[in-house]
Enzyme design. Structure first.
Site, PDB file in Angstrom:
ATOM      1  N   LYS A 134       0.857  -1.191   0.000  1.00  0.00           N
ATOM      2  CA  LYS A 134       0.000   0.000   0.000  1.00  0.00           C
ATOM      3  C   LYS A 134       0.888   1.234   0.000  1.00  0.00           C
ATOM      4  O   LYS A 134       1.922   1.250   0.702  1.00  0.00           O
ATOM      5  CB  LYS A 134      -0.884  -0.052   1.247  1.00  0.00           C
ATOM      6  CG  LYS A 134      -1.883   1.081   1.406  1.00  0.00           C
ATOM      7  CD  LYS A 134      -2.748   0.825   2.640  1.00  0.00           C
ATOM      8  CE  LYS A 134      -3.823   1.868   2.845  1.00  0.00           C
ATOM      9  NZ  LYS A 134      -4.737   1.529   3.966  1.00  0.00           N
ATOM     10  N   SER A 145      -9.751  -1.038   7.226  1.00  0.00           N
ATOM     11  CA  SER A 145      -9.197  -0.735   5.897  1.00  0.00           C
ATOM     12  C   SER A 145      -8.480  -1.891   5.210  1.00  0.00           C
ATOM     13  O   SER A 145      -8.135  -1.784   4.032  1.00  0.00           O
ATOM     14  CB  SER A 145      -8.253   0.461   5.984  1.00  0.00           C
ATOM     15  OG  SER A 145      -8.988   1.655   6.080  1.00  0.00           O
ATOM     16  N   SER A 154      -9.528   1.361   3.094  1.00  0.00           N
ATOM     17  CA  SER A 154      -8.677   2.181   2.261  1.00  0.00           C
ATOM     18  C   SER A 154      -7.594   1.413   1.501  1.00  0.00           C
ATOM     19  O   SER A 154      -6.960   1.978   0.611  1.00  0.00           O
ATOM     20  CB  SER A 154      -7.989   3.254   3.113  1.00  0.00           C
ATOM     21  OG  SER A 154      -7.116   2.651   4.071  1.00  0.00           O
TER      22      SER A 154
END
Lengths: 57, 453
Positions: free
Chosen positions: B60, B159, B135
């Site tokens: 990420k 997330s 996310s």
């Protein structure tokens, strides 16, 4: 509540762009409802703080 | 497959499909091939370059990577190139994994999906008109699309588990303190967790084994031994006690009946496989949500206060609105939230003293369309993940079937602190019992709106 919100933003030094104010204000109202639920925490022991006299008896 | 062949295949898959998904912000093919060739040379010389030797993975884009930009999907850090790797990247390199790129996220892991950022939002491989969740959006999309075996995400209120559910992959939020956050851009210091998203429970276990362990340079890191997560992963669930906090989700407004049925069906499968599955009472979910929301808002504001004051228009609309809200939290409110947090954590630990794990909801709808999202600041979708960020217990998102729309549905398991092994064991059983481990990759070559396998 609108005035309170504006005061809090001003105190934090944040200029809220006009086009973002309505959405933020709506979220603020929703957050206030969540905050009200927190008042029930009463018996949790970890934050019971007892200061023994410095230097002992 | 050899490391070079694996890296080549991953890069080819990314080249073929990422223009459809925007899962990646940065792809690093030259670096990946160089690492793979080095690993292959070590293998040829008889060395054992680690348990993940040659496995391609992604991070990420809030995980620092030396010499590779780490943008947080934000204009504020659009050209930021860290000097050092984060701890997780160090650990994965040592285990032989090969980084192929950095994945898209909600801005600063909170503001999205958004179209007012320097990079487009990732899309759902099962249907590109639908959101992938967030996310850790790009990490989930990249795994679901078969670009990488696993990707690292972060989880402050769900997330990892939210995009895992929407994209039909496995998402593991480990116990607080299990995986170091050093070098990962913070959202909320006491709620942030790092963990893997993977195609299979076994791959999630492999990835966790590589990244788990004490890091004295992360003050939240715990010095707890890391077991071999694969040792008992195929043992099954016979004799295990699994609690279901049904009151949390059974009457949740907006829940899709098929999502509720998926939980019920999973409970029945576990019972048939020999587990004792029974209802368990826990405090009202609204208390967990309120507690987590206040702590997250206050801590995230502490991270971003200066930039919110000085560069408000450099944030996307959603991130700005969510982060600025933290300015309204008072000190007594934060104290009350922290006190309640202790009560709630004790309640979950008590339930887990009587049960080996909890089976509960994750997100109770399939992934919505981009054009059907409610206003970013309006009432949240029916999702229940933040409770385990509040308490720190490990939680595992598992796909268990498809909605009639063709989009994935999932469930969530939670376990005792530092007992990810039992979660993975149950998760592997669920994967086998539901047949998800035989589910083919989604077909992304079809036009958006018809991308279902």
């Amino acid at each position: 509540m609108d005035t309170e919100f504006d005061m809090l933003m001003a105190r934090a030094g944040i200029t809220v762009p006009d086009e973002r104010r309505d959405g933020l204000l709506a979220a603020y109202r929703d957050l206030r409802a969540a905050v009200a639920l927190l008042e029930r925490a009463e018996a949790e022991p970890a934050h019971v703080f007892r200061l023994d006299p410095l230097g002992g008896a | 497959m050899s490391p070079v062949a694996q890296a080549r295949a991953a890069i080819a898959r990314i080249n073929a499909a990422d223009h459809l998904l925007d899962a990646f912000i940065t792809v690093t093919p030259a670096r990946a091939m160089a690492e793979a060739r080095m690993l292959e040379a070590r293998l040829a010389e008889g060395e054992a370059p680690g348990p993940l030797a040659g496995i391609p993975y992604a991070l990420k884009d809030i995980y620092d990577t030396a010499g590779i930009r780490t943008t947080c999907h934000s204009k504020l850090r659009e050209n930021h190139v860290p000097a050092e790797d984060c701890h997780v990247a160090e650990r994965l390199r040592a285990a032989g994994a090969v980084l192929v790129g950095k994945t898209g996220t909600h801005e600063f892991a909170i503001g999205g999906p958004s179209f007012d950022l320097p990079f487009p939002p990732p899309r759902n491989p099962w249907n590109r008109d639908h959101v992938p969740g967030g996310s850790s959006s790009g990490s989930a999309a990249a795994v679901a699309a078969g670009m990488v075996r696993f990707a690292m995400g972060s989880d402050t209120g769900g997330s990892i588990r939210h995009p895992a559910a929407y994209c039909g992959v496995v998402g593991l939020k480990p116990t607080y303190g299990r995986v170091s956050r050093r070098g990962v851009f913070p959202l909320s210091w006491t709620m942030d967790h790092c963990g893997p998203l993977a195609r299979s429970v076994r791959d999630a276990a492999l990835a966790l084994r590589a990244v788990a362990g004490h890091d004295p340079l992360d003050p939240g890191s715990a010095a707890v031994p890391v077991p071999d997560y694969l040792a008992d992963i195929e043992v099954g669930v016979a004799g295990l006690r699994i609690g279901v906090p049904r009151a949390w989700f059974a009457a949740l407004p907006g829940a899709d009946p098929q999502a509720l049925a998926a939980i019920k069906r999973t409970a029945a499968l576990l019972r048939e496989a020999g587990a004792r599955v029974e209802d368990v009472a826990l405090p009202d979910f609204a208390l967990f949500a309120a507690c987590g929301r206040v702590i997250l808002a206050a801590e995230a504001f502490a991270v971003h206060a200066r930039d919110l004051r000085e560069r408000p228009r450099d944030y996307g609309r959603v991130a700005f609105q969510r982060l600025a809200l933290g300015a309204t939290i008072t000190a007594p409110e934060l104290v009350q939230a922290m006190r309640l947090r202790r009560e709630l954590t004790d309640a979950v630990s008590d339930a887990l003293a009587r049960h080996d794990a909890l089976l509960t909801a994750n997100v109770l709808i399939p992934a919505p369309r981009f054009d059907a999202l409610p206003d970013a600041m309006a009432a949240a979708a029916p999702m229940q993940m933040i409770q385990f960020n509040v308490t720190g217990h490990p939680a595992l998102a598992l796909p268990v079937g498809l909605h009639e729309s063709g989009l994935p549905l999932g469930v969530q398991l939670a376990g005792r602190a530092f007992d990810e092994a039992t979660l993975l064991r149950i998760g592997r059983a669920v994967e086998r019992l539901t047949g998800w481990d035989r589910m083919p990759l989604p077909d992304m070559t079809r036009p958006a709106g018809q991308a279902l396998a």
